[in-house]
Design a protein around this motif. Sequence first.
Motif, short mmCIF file in Angstrom:
data_model
loop_
_atom_site.label_atom_id
_atom_site.label_comp_id
_atom_site.label_asym_id
_atom_site.label_seq_id
_atom_site.Cartn_x
_atom_site.Cartn_y
_atom_site.Cartn_z
N LEU A 49 0.83 -1.21 0.00
CA LEU A 49 0.00 0.00 0.00
C LEU A 49 0.86 1.26 0.00
O LEU A 49 0.60 2.20 -0.76
N LEU A 50 1.89 1.27 0.81
CA LEU A 50 2.79 2.43 0.85
C LEU A 50 3.51 2.63 -0.47
O LEU A 50 3.59 3.75 -0.97
N LEU A 51 4.01 1.54 -1.04
CA LEU A 51 4.75 1.66 -2.29
C LEU A 51 3.87 2.08 -3.46
O LEU A 51 4.32 2.76 -4.38
N LEU A 58 -7.90 9.94 0.37
CA LEU A 58 -8.98 9.51 -0.51
C LEU A 58 -10.30 9.97 0.07
O LEU A 58 -10.97 9.22 0.78
N ASP A 59 -10.64 11.21 -0.20
CA ASP A 59 -11.85 11.83 0.33
C ASP A 59 -11.72 11.83 1.85
O ASP A 59 -10.85 12.49 2.38
N GLU A 60 -12.55 11.06 2.55
CA GLU A 60 -12.49 11.09 4.01
C GLU A 60 -11.41 10.19 4.61
O GLU A 60 -11.05 10.34 5.77
N MET A 61 -10.90 9.23 3.85
CA MET A 61 -9.88 8.30 4.35
C MET A 61 -8.49 8.85 4.03
O MET A 61 -8.19 9.16 2.88
N ARG A 62 -7.66 8.96 5.06
CA ARG A 62 -6.29 9.46 4.88
C ARG A 62 -5.32 8.34 5.23
O ARG A 62 -5.19 7.96 6.39
N ILE A 63 -4.68 7.81 4.20
CA ILE A 63 -3.67 6.77 4.40
C ILE A 63 -2.38 7.47 4.79
O ILE A 63 -1.91 8.36 4.09
N ALA A 64 -1.80 7.06 5.89
CA ALA A 64 -0.58 7.68 6.38
C ALA A 64 0.59 7.38 5.45
O ALA A 64 0.77 6.23 5.03
N GLY A 65 1.36 8.39 5.16
CA GLY A 65 2.58 8.20 4.39
C GLY A 65 3.65 7.56 5.27
O GLY A 65 3.48 7.42 6.49
N ALA A 66 4.74 7.17 4.66
CA ALA A 66 5.80 6.47 5.39
C ALA A 66 6.29 7.28 6.60
O ALA A 66 6.62 6.70 7.63
N LYS A 67 6.28 8.59 6.50
CA LYS A 67 6.76 9.42 7.62
C LYS A 67 5.71 9.59 8.72
O LYS A 67 6.05 10.02 9.81
N GLU A 68 4.45 9.27 8.43
CA GLU A 68 3.39 9.44 9.41
C GLU A 68 2.96 8.14 10.10
O GLU A 68 2.24 8.17 11.09
N ALA A 72 0.91 2.58 18.17
CA ALA A 72 0.04 2.97 19.28
C ALA A 72 -0.49 1.69 19.91
O ALA A 72 -1.10 0.87 19.24
N ASP A 73 -0.23 1.52 21.19
CA ASP A 73 -0.70 0.33 21.90
C ASP A 73 -0.30 -0.95 21.19
O ASP A 73 -1.11 -1.86 21.02
N ASP A 74 0.93 -1.03 20.74
CA ASP A 74 1.49 -2.20 20.08
C ASP A 74 0.80 -2.52 18.75
O ASP A 74 0.80 -3.65 18.29
N ARG A 75 0.19 -1.53 18.14
CA ARG A 75 -0.41 -1.68 16.82
C ARG A 75 0.19 -0.64 15.89
O ARG A 75 0.61 0.43 16.31
N VAL A 76 0.20 -0.96 14.61
CA VAL A 76 0.70 -0.04 13.59
C VAL A 76 -0.48 0.80 13.11
O VAL A 76 -1.48 0.27 12.61
N VAL A 77 -0.38 2.11 13.26
CA VAL A 77 -1.43 3.04 12.82
C VAL A 77 -1.13 3.41 11.37
O VAL A 77 -0.06 3.95 11.07
#
Length: 143
Positions: A49-51, A58-68, A72-77
Amino acid sequence: MHFPKIQRALDSGLFAPGMCELPVPPKEEDVRRLQEAFGGRLTDDHVSLLLEWGGAHLDEMRIAGAKEVRFADDRVVFADDYDGFIFQYDRHGAVFCEDTDGGKISRLADSLREFVDDVFLGPKSAEFYGEDWLDELRKYQIA
């Protein structure tokens, strides 16, 4: 293409053009460095997905870039939306959303690919985003 439904949604006109931002995806070496920094915790789906899409909005959904991307709580945001939900996955790849307005955490999918293809842009979208969103997906022949 690893996430063709995103491209189909963009090509269809589903997303409001003024609400989309499609930056140049990061270089593979930058994503590999991120993978190393996170102790190998990025799933193959997330790397793809990152690559492919980088930090796409994408409208309301914001996929985090590699720098973002963050932990959080042992999960990847990996994403958030304008409704106050934060999307994350655990070490097994299962995707969860956290409601920042109350802290409730719900499991949405077994993988990031299932989240994109079935929950965000597919037949399971009504369970999370409502029937109106699913109707829009059907109207644009996405779901």
